[in-house]
Design an enzyme around this catalytic site. Structure first.
Site, mmCIF file in Angstrom:
data_model
loop_
_atom_site.group_PDB
_atom_site.id
_atom_site.type_symbol
_atom_site.label_atom_id
_atom_site.label_comp_id
_atom_site.label_asym_id
_atom_site.label_seq_id
_atom_site.Cartn_x
_atom_site.Cartn_y
_atom_site.Cartn_z
ATOM 1 N N ASP A 141 4.550 29.159 59.523
ATOM 2 C CA ASP A 141 5.014 30.479 59.110
ATOM 3 C C ASP A 141 3.880 31.172 58.347
ATOM 4 O O ASP A 141 3.184 30.533 57.541
ATOM 5 C CB ASP A 141 6.242 30.319 58.191
ATOM 6 C CG ASP A 141 6.986 31.625 58.027
ATOM 7 O OD1 ASP A 141 8.137 31.711 58.506
ATOM 8 O OD2 ASP A 141 6.413 32.581 57.441
ATOM 9 N N ALA B 180 0.953 37.629 64.580
ATOM 10 C CA ALA B 180 2.269 37.536 63.930
ATOM 11 C C ALA B 180 2.457 38.686 62.950
ATOM 12 O O ALA B 180 1.551 39.009 62.182
ATOM 13 C CB ALA B 180 2.399 36.211 63.189
ATOM 14 N N GLN C 22 5.937 41.254 61.016
ATOM 15 C CA GLN C 22 7.175 42.023 61.074
ATOM 16 C C GLN C 22 6.669 43.352 61.619
ATOM 17 O O GLN C 22 6.099 44.155 60.891
ATOM 18 C CB GLN C 22 7.786 42.140 59.669
ATOM 19 C CG GLN C 22 9.192 42.724 59.633
ATOM 20 C CD GLN C 22 9.322 44.096 60.280
ATOM 21 O OE1 GLN C 22 9.671 44.219 61.468
ATOM 22 N NE2 GLN C 22 9.030 45.136 59.534
ATOM 23 N N SER C 23 6.861 43.589 62.904
ATOM 24 C CA SER C 23 6.110 44.656 63.571
ATOM 25 C C SER C 23 6.908 45.937 63.805
ATOM 26 O O SER C 23 6.377 46.900 64.356
ATOM 27 C CB SER C 23 5.593 44.141 64.924
ATOM 28 O OG SER C 23 6.666 44.027 65.835
ATOM 29 N N THR D 164 -3.642 48.288 63.173
ATOM 30 C CA THR D 164 -2.790 49.241 63.901
ATOM 31 C C THR D 164 -3.110 50.706 63.605
ATOM 32 O O THR D 164 -3.511 51.045 62.478
ATOM 33 C CB THR D 164 -1.313 48.980 63.543
ATOM 34 O OG1 THR D 164 -0.529 50.110 63.930
ATOM 35 C CG2 THR D 164 -1.093 48.766 62.056
ATOM 36 N N GLU E 86 -0.964 52.759 63.069
ATOM 37 C CA GLU E 86 0.001 53.165 62.039
ATOM 38 C C GLU E 86 -0.719 53.346 60.687
ATOM 39 O O GLU E 86 -0.236 54.072 59.820
ATOM 40 C CB GLU E 86 1.109 52.107 61.959
ATOM 41 C CG GLU E 86 2.282 52.420 61.061
ATOM 42 C CD GLU E 86 3.217 53.534 61.533
ATOM 43 O OE1 GLU E 86 3.153 53.920 62.710
ATOM 44 O OE2 GLU E 86 3.996 54.016 60.699
ATOM 45 N N TYR F 179 5.262 49.146 56.389
ATOM 46 C CA TYR F 179 4.528 48.407 57.430
ATOM 47 C C TYR F 179 3.059 48.848 57.454
ATOM 48 O O TYR F 179 2.148 48.017 57.438
ATOM 49 C CB TYR F 179 5.182 48.655 58.792
ATOM 50 C CG TYR F 179 4.369 48.190 59.985
ATOM 51 C CD1 TYR F 179 4.359 46.854 60.375
ATOM 52 C CD2 TYR F 179 3.608 49.102 60.735
ATOM 53 C CE1 TYR F 179 3.623 46.430 61.469
ATOM 54 C CE2 TYR F 179 2.862 48.688 61.831
ATOM 55 C CZ TYR F 179 2.872 47.352 62.194
ATOM 56 O OH TYR F 179 2.131 46.939 63.279
ATOM 57 N N LYS G 2 -0.165 46.530 56.591
ATOM 58 C CA LYS G 2 -1.199 46.309 57.601
ATOM 59 C C LYS G 2 -2.581 46.749 57.095
ATOM 60 O O LYS G 2 -3.609 46.191 57.481
ATOM 61 C CB LYS G 2 -0.840 47.068 58.883
ATOM 62 C CG LYS G 2 0.164 46.318 59.748
ATOM 63 C CD LYS G 2 -0.501 45.154 60.469
ATOM 64 C CE LYS G 2 0.424 44.445 61.410
ATOM 65 N NZ LYS G 2 -0.236 43.367 62.162
ATOM 66 N N HIS H 52 0.979 50.017 72.266
ATOM 67 C CA HIS H 52 0.902 49.466 73.618
ATOM 68 C C HIS H 52 2.225 48.791 73.934
ATOM 69 O O HIS H 52 2.840 48.143 73.109
ATOM 70 C CB HIS H 52 -0.297 48.532 73.786
ATOM 71 C CG HIS H 52 -0.494 47.580 72.671
ATOM 72 N ND1 HIS H 52 -1.076 47.937 71.471
ATOM 73 C CD2 HIS H 52 -0.163 46.284 72.556
ATOM 74 C CE1 HIS H 52 -1.100 46.896 70.676
ATOM 75 N NE2 HIS H 52 -0.539 45.871 71.297
ATOM 76 N N ARG I 225 8.261 44.361 75.897
ATOM 77 C CA ARG I 225 8.397 45.017 74.602
ATOM 78 C C ARG I 225 9.807 44.814 74.059
ATOM 79 O O ARG I 225 10.796 44.834 74.833
ATOM 80 C CB ARG I 225 8.143 46.512 74.839
ATOM 81 C CG ARG I 225 8.100 47.384 73.597
ATOM 82 C CD ARG I 225 7.008 46.994 72.671
ATOM 83 N NE ARG I 225 6.368 48.142 72.046
ATOM 84 C CZ ARG I 225 5.793 48.095 70.857
ATOM 85 N NH1 ARG I 225 5.776 46.980 70.151
ATOM 86 N NH2 ARG I 225 5.196 49.157 70.357
#
Ligand code: NAP
Ligand code: G4F
Length: 344
Positions: A56, A79, A81-82, A123, A125, A147, A151, A177, A182
């Site tokens: 984890d 990995a 929490q996307s 990302t 984002e 998020y 990131k 993407h 997805r």
């Protein structure tokens, strides 16, 4: 034979990357989280070719063990929490996995094998409230969600371990993407899955949030190739991976209906906007404010010039082909579901 360790192996990108690395002759190790039901997710079809390790991102001990077992030449940290919307509901878990989790795996690499090459899934984002159009490697960041903030930490700690300890670490600043694998909570797959259900008469309409939001959408299969290319270079660096095209959520929905043979026309504005079937006059799309976000990323469009010039990366799947693949796959999957239900 090279060895790779992939975190997030059963997610969308993990599955396409596993296929790519297996094709290239890699021995592939993948990290899974322990769940009450054993579930290989998107790598079920190739599970016998992968060495799975339970670990984890929030548990550095488990990551050190994983590195010791796999002894990889390359680590791909996918990995996370996307899902952006969930990051407001679970901000601490998101930070522990997406931010501190990156330090955990970088420390594990430092302890076990500092020569191992590392890919970090950064990302678009992070650009959030965009400070320039299009966005490239020099555009300042302005994240708009827990998020995005988490990131950004992951991005900077990756750079910092490169500069502090000389680790071979790369961040790919990947724009959205998508693909047939997805998760259905993301807007593109939610649209193609619901379009398939409307087409087959199971559902009467699709509910969306902000249809004006614009994204630069490519296919995951193309983007995992860029991840691999980054780790094959002489020097570690960060790269934007994008198509350079931007479209609204409304445009995506229109294209998806088109691919299912349904012509939809939009009218009205704000929460009263609707999408109507041109032939039958039925309302097929409505706005539901429950899908609005506390802070929105209105528009993303990336400039992939550096990745194209330095990595020789080029996308192969166009927007149109991607939507067509997704709609066709969802129609097949929903038909299978209907056949199964009729046999019960
Ligand atoms: P995804 O399908 O949501 O996969 C995420 C993976 O992370 C899953 O395998 C999940 O396992 C695993 N995971 C979550 N929490 C974990 C934890 N605490 N420990 C270990 N594993 C954990 O995401 P994706 O679309 O493939 O994206 C891959 C990466 O790229 C993510 O880091 C994402 O943030 C980033 N990214 C994605 C995009 C995009 O458009 N797809 C764009 C830019 C960056 P479970 O099945 O157990 O939940
Ligand atoms: O599909 P989305 O949930 O993806 P989002 O937020 O762009 O995040 C994805 O891409 C990021 C890269 O930029 C990744 F880092 C991240 O992990 C993830 O893969 O939402 C896209 C847009 C948003 O503006 C959202 O407000 O679609 C809008 N939207 C409108 N209606 C909706 C909906 N999003 C979702 N999920 N569901 C809707 O009904």
């Amino acid at each position: 034979m090279k060895k790779a360790l992939i975190t997030g192996i059963n997610g969308q990108d993990g599955s396409f990357l596993s296929e790519l690395l297996l094709e290239k002759g890699y021995e592939v190790y993948g990290i899974l989280r322990r769940k009450s039901v054993v579930d290989y997710g998107n790598v079920t079809h190739i599970k016998d070719k992968i060495h799975f390790i339970y670990a984890d991102m929030t548990d550095v001990v488990s990551l050190i063990k994983a590195l010791n077992i796999a002894q990889p030449d390359e680590v791909y940290n996918l990995a996370a929490q996307s899902f952006v919307a969930t990051s407001w509901d679970q901000p601490i878990a998101t930070a522990e996995i997406d931010a501190v989790g990156v330090t955990n795996i970088l420390e594990a690499i430092r302890v076990v094998n500092p020569k191992c090459r590392y890919y970090q899934a950064s990302t678009s984002e992070m650009f959030g409230k965009v400070q320039a159009i299009p966005q490239d490697e020099n555009t300042p960041f302005y994240p708009r969600s827990p998020y995005g903030v988490a990131k950004l930490y992951g991005h900077w700690i990756t750079k910092n371990y490169r500069e502090s300890f000389g680790l071979f670490t790369c961040s790919g600043i990947l724009f959205n993407h998508e693909g047939e694998r997805r998760g259905k909570e993301f807007v593109t797959r939610k649209i193609t899955d619901t379009v398939a259900r409307i087409k087959l008469g199971l559902v009467d309409h699709l509910e969306l949030g902000n249809m004006d939001a614009k994204r630069d959408w490519g296919h995951s299969k193309d983007y995992v190739r860029a991840m691999w290319l980054m780790l094959q270079q002489d020097e570690p660096d960060d790269y934007v991976v994008a198509t350079g095209e931007t479209r609204s959520v409304r445009d995506f929905a229109k294209t998806a209906f088109d691919k299912a043979g349904i012509k939809v026309e939009f009218s009205g504005s704000g929460v009263d906007e609707i999408g109507t079937d041109v032939n039958s006059g039925k309302v097929l799309v409505r706005v539901n404010p429950k899908f609005f976000r506390p802070a929105e990323v209105e528009m993303l469009v990336g400039n992939p010039k550096k990745a194209e010039e330095k990595l020789g990366w080029k996308r192969e799947i166009s927007f149109d082909q991607m939507v067509e693949r997704m709609v066709a796959t969802d129609i097949t999957l929903v038909k299978q579901e209907m056949r199964y239900a009729s046999q019960l």
